[in-house]
Every structure is written in C-alpha cells, then in structure tokens.
Design an enzyme around this catalytic site. Structure first.
Site, PDB file in Angstrom:
ATOM      1  N   HIS A   1      -8.747   0.557  27.589  1.00  0.00           N
ATOM      2  CA  HIS A   1      -7.754   1.469  27.013  1.00  0.00           C
ATOM      3  C   HIS A   1      -7.957   1.667  25.513  1.00  0.00           C
ATOM      4  CE1 HIS A   1      -5.307   2.259  30.553  1.00  0.00           C
ATOM      5  NE2 HIS A   1      -5.434   0.978  30.874  1.00  0.00           N
TER       6      HIS A   1
ATOM      7  N   GLU B   1      -4.232  12.824  28.970  1.00  0.00           N
ATOM      8  CA  GLU B   1      -5.351  13.483  28.302  1.00  0.00           C
ATOM      9  C   GLU B   1      -5.175  14.991  28.242  1.00  0.00           C
ATOM     10  OE1 GLU B   1      -6.708  12.858  32.638  1.00  0.00           O
ATOM     11  OE2 GLU B   1      -5.305  11.989  31.202  1.00  0.00           O
TER      12      GLU B   1
ATOM     13  N   ASP C   1      -7.924  19.604  28.819  1.00  0.00           N
ATOM     14  CA  ASP C   1      -7.874  18.152  28.987  1.00  0.00           C
ATOM     15  C   ASP C   1      -9.281  17.582  29.047  1.00  0.00           C
ATOM     16  OD1 ASP C   1      -8.754  18.341  31.633  1.00  0.00           O
ATOM     17  OD2 ASP C   1      -6.776  18.032  32.491  1.00  0.00           O
TER      18      ASP C   1
ATOM     19  N   ASP D   1      -8.040   5.258  23.882  1.00  0.00           N
ATOM     20  CA  ASP D   1      -7.209   5.640  22.736  1.00  0.00           C
ATOM     21  C   ASP D   1      -8.058   6.202  21.598  1.00  0.00           C
ATOM     22  OD1 ASP D   1      -5.019   4.806  24.128  1.00  0.00           O
ATOM     23  OD2 ASP D   1      -4.704   2.956  22.986  1.00  0.00           O
TER      24      ASP D   1
ATOM     25  N   ASN E   1     -11.659   5.237  30.381  1.00  0.00           N
ATOM     26  CA  ASN E   1     -10.781   4.069  30.359  1.00  0.00           C
ATOM     27  C   ASN E   1     -11.355   2.921  31.173  1.00  0.00           C
ATOM     28  OD1 ASN E   1      -8.609   4.624  28.654  1.00  0.00           O
ATOM     29  ND2 ASN E   1      -7.536   5.813  30.202  1.00  0.00           N
TER      30      ASN E   1
END
Length: 416
Positions: free
Chosen positions: A220, A250, A207, A224, A215
């Site tokens: 966001h 993630e 991760d 993304d 973020n």
C-alpha cells in the site's frame, strides 16, 4: 384504514427517512477505501471468521463497501441477513442459521458450504437511521460472547465516525485533491454557470490501470506513492481554472471550463502521456504507470453534472475494454442524456418494477427522476421486459414505461 395499511404507511415513511440519511453520505457505489477495508480486516482478525463485510443497504440491495472472504459485491436485500438489522439498532447474532426459522431456507444458508454463523451490527446515524451493517460470517456454527458483541459495536462506531469525517472533509488526506463530495459541490457550480451562459465545458474521468497489481506487488505504501504522483502530475498539467478531484480509490475526475471536445481530448492525452513518463526511483522492479481516460462535453441545454459524468464514465469504460492506456471521447451512442432531462432530479427512493400482469415484482432503487423518465438500479436487468410499470413507494405514483437503456445493474426508463 386497517392495521396492515397503517403498518405499510409507517414502513414507507421510515424507509424515506432512512434513504435520505444514506444519501447524505454519498457512499453508494464508490470505490474501495483503506479506512473501510481496514475495518473488514479487523473483523476477520479479531473474530477469526471467514467473511467480513462493511455494507450499505438501499431500497433493493445490500451493497458491500468493504468485503473479505466473498467474491460478491452486493446481494438483493430480500436474500440478506442484514435486512433484519433495519428492524432493530441492536446486534443480530445467529449462532447456527440452519436452526433459525428466519434463515434456514435462505439461499445463502442452503447453498453448498453455506452460511452457518452470522453476527451483524447496524450502522446507525446520529439521528437514529440504520444505513448499513458491519458483519462477521462463517461456515461453521459458533457462539458469540457479550464481549465480542461489544467489540463489533465499537467497530461499527469506527465506520460511522469515518463516514462523518467524510462529510466534513473537503480535501483528500493523501493527494490533497478535492474529495468526492467537495468536487461534486464545486463542479455543480461550474456546470450551472456553463448552462446559464451556454458556454463550453468538458469533463475528464480517469483511473489508474491495473492499480490492484501495484498494491499487490509494492504494498500500500507503493500504491500511495503512485496516487500522489498521479495527483501532482495531473495538477501540473491542468489550468488553475480547472477543477480536479479524487472520486475514490484510483478514480479521478476533472472539470474543464471553456473547453470544447477537441481541447479536452488534447488535455487528456497530455495527462495520459505524462503519467507514462512518471519515474519512481528505488522501486524494484521499476513501477510503470498508465491510465485510461473518458472525455465528455456538456450539452448546456440537456446535461447536468450527473449525466455528463456518466457520459465520461461510459467513454472511460470503452477505453478500458479497448485495451487500457487510451483516451476515448463519448460517442453519443447511448441515451445518457436527452432533451427531456433538463429537469432531472437526483434522488434515492424506494421503488418497484411491475410486469407480467402484476404477477412479477422487482424491488429497485430510483436514482434520478425527470418529467418523462427515470433511472433505476436493480440487482440484475437481464430478465426485465421492455415494457414495465414503475411504482414509487413513497408517493404511490406509478408510470407505465419502456426501457430505453439497459446496463447490468440499472435501466433507464421513458414514461409512456
């Protein structure tokens, strides 16, 4: 059979059906997801409350899939308001908890600045099973109109629609990778083949380090962009025969057929270095990404998919504890897998742990069973003694057992 015994039997049967419905969605203990976070934000905005929750209720706890206004991620079901939601498909509205005999002594009410107002709507499946709730909570008493109740009901339907869509989806909408459910279904086939032929197979879990900071700093949209770049870089670095999936948030995993431990470590290191080289033009300050990896190799005579994923996760957590941006192999220092687990069955069943001459009882959720042991989840493992009895409520079976592995919210048992 007396009336109380009949009632207990009916309740046990209802719980079996409810937990079976919950298990279908494979939602428990998954990372945060924007769709559910968005619903929690809407609850706060629409009703102007301090705390909003989207929760799932298993055998022993109310677990928060999305939560705003609280540092908690779960509470024992016996202490939750939402345990009452299991009894009715309608909304539960408590204008002032201090005046309600069901809740006036609840620890969440009696605590300093405790709960006063609560409104909870059950999350009900198409076959009528309540698997969780959507909640609006505040420290000040207030009324809740019929219109507001109707809005909360609509938001509950939004959550259920999202859960149903997850069942149908095989690819993640953002990254294009296999969804958690689709990944596990395909990974099970790879593991079954490796076990049948006693061939090599390894698993990577990884991760993104400090993803929340990304973020928070870039929004966001920036998060993304990072997730899509990570997915593309991972796909580029893997073989066509490898399986890659996004487990949620993630978190990612890959299955590498015909790969032993050293080969899998080399692949993980290649991906880790590739992630460090990712460039995001236009980001200010420049986005820099790293990831932590855990690597585990299948023991074909002992492992199933769940146990080898657990081993990889344990190695991943070790990498994070060691400073992140690292690759760690599972060291074999826990009992995530033993020979007796060849018949391991993944389950979701209500149980309880009994000790202290039956004077002490702790509710638990049984997540796996095999001939000589079980894995159970608890609110906290801290005060559970080494020798206990596990009782399975659905069947009435009981086993004297010893704890062979203890984690903060779970224990692994060996039957005696």
């Amino acid at each position: 059979m007396d009336t109380m015994a009949v009632s207990q039997t009916q309740q046990a049967v209802a719980n079996i059906e409810r937990l079976a419905a919950l298990e279908r969605y494979d939602i428990l203990d998954t990372p945060a997801e924007p769709a559910f976070d968005r619903v929690a934000r809407l609850v706060r905005l629409i009703f102007d409350v301090e705390t909003s929750l989207v929760t799932m209720i298993d055998a022993h706890r109310q677990w928060y899939k999305a939560a705003l206004g609280t540092p908690l991620s779960q509470v024992p079901v016996r202490d939750s308001f939402c345990q009452h939601a299991l009894l009715s498909p309608r909304a539960l509205v408590v204008p002032d908890a201090t005046l309600d005999p069901r809740f006036s002594a609840n620890p969440h009410v009696t605590a300093p600045n405790g709960v006063r107002f609560y409104a909870g709507m059950p999350l009900v499946t198409e076959d009528g099973q309540t698997i969780g709730t959507i909640c609006a909570i505040d420290r000040s008493p207030r009324d809740f109109s019929d219109r507001e109740t109707a809005i909360l009901e609509e938001l509950a339907q939004v959550v259920m629609s999202e859960l149903e869509l997850r069942l149908l989806a095989t690819s993640d909408g953002l990254t294009g990778l296999a969804t958690r459910r689709a990944f596990k279904a395909e990974a099970d086939k790879h593991v079954a083949l490796a076990r049948r032929h006693r061939s090599q197979l390894s698993v990577l879990t990884f991760d993104i380090d400090h993803f929340k900071r990304i973020n928070d700093l870039y929004g966001h949209a920036g998060g993304d962009m990072v997730l899509k770049a990570i997915a593309q870089a991972a796909q580029t670095g893997l073989r066509k025969s490898d399986l890659l999936g996004r487990l949620g948030g993630e978190e990612f995993a890959a299955v590498l057929p015909d790969a032993d431990g050293p080969a899998a470590m080399a692949v993980a290191e290649k991906l880790r270095l590739a992630f460090r080289m990712l460039d995001f033009p236009g980001s200010r300050p420049p986005i820099r990404v790293s990831a932590s990896f855990g690597v585990a190799t299948l023991d074909p005579g002992r492992d199933d998919l769940e146990s080898v994923l657990l081993k990889a996760d344990e190695a991943l957590y070790e990498a994070k504890r060691a400073g992140r941006n690292l690759t760690m192999a599972w060291r074999g220092t826990t009992t995530a897998t033993v020979a007796e687990k060849i018949d391991r069955r993944r389950v979701l069943k209500a149980g309880r742990l009994v000790f202290n001459d039956r004077k002490s009882v702790i509710d638990c959720t049984v997540r796996a069973l095999w001939e000589r042991g079980a894995e159970v989840q608890v609110a906290s493992s801290a005060d559970i003694p080494e020798a206990i009895t596990l009782e399975l409520l659905s069947s009435g079976n009981a086993w004297d057992a010893a704890i062979v592995q203890r984690r903060p919210n779970s224990v692994e048992l060996a039957f005696r």
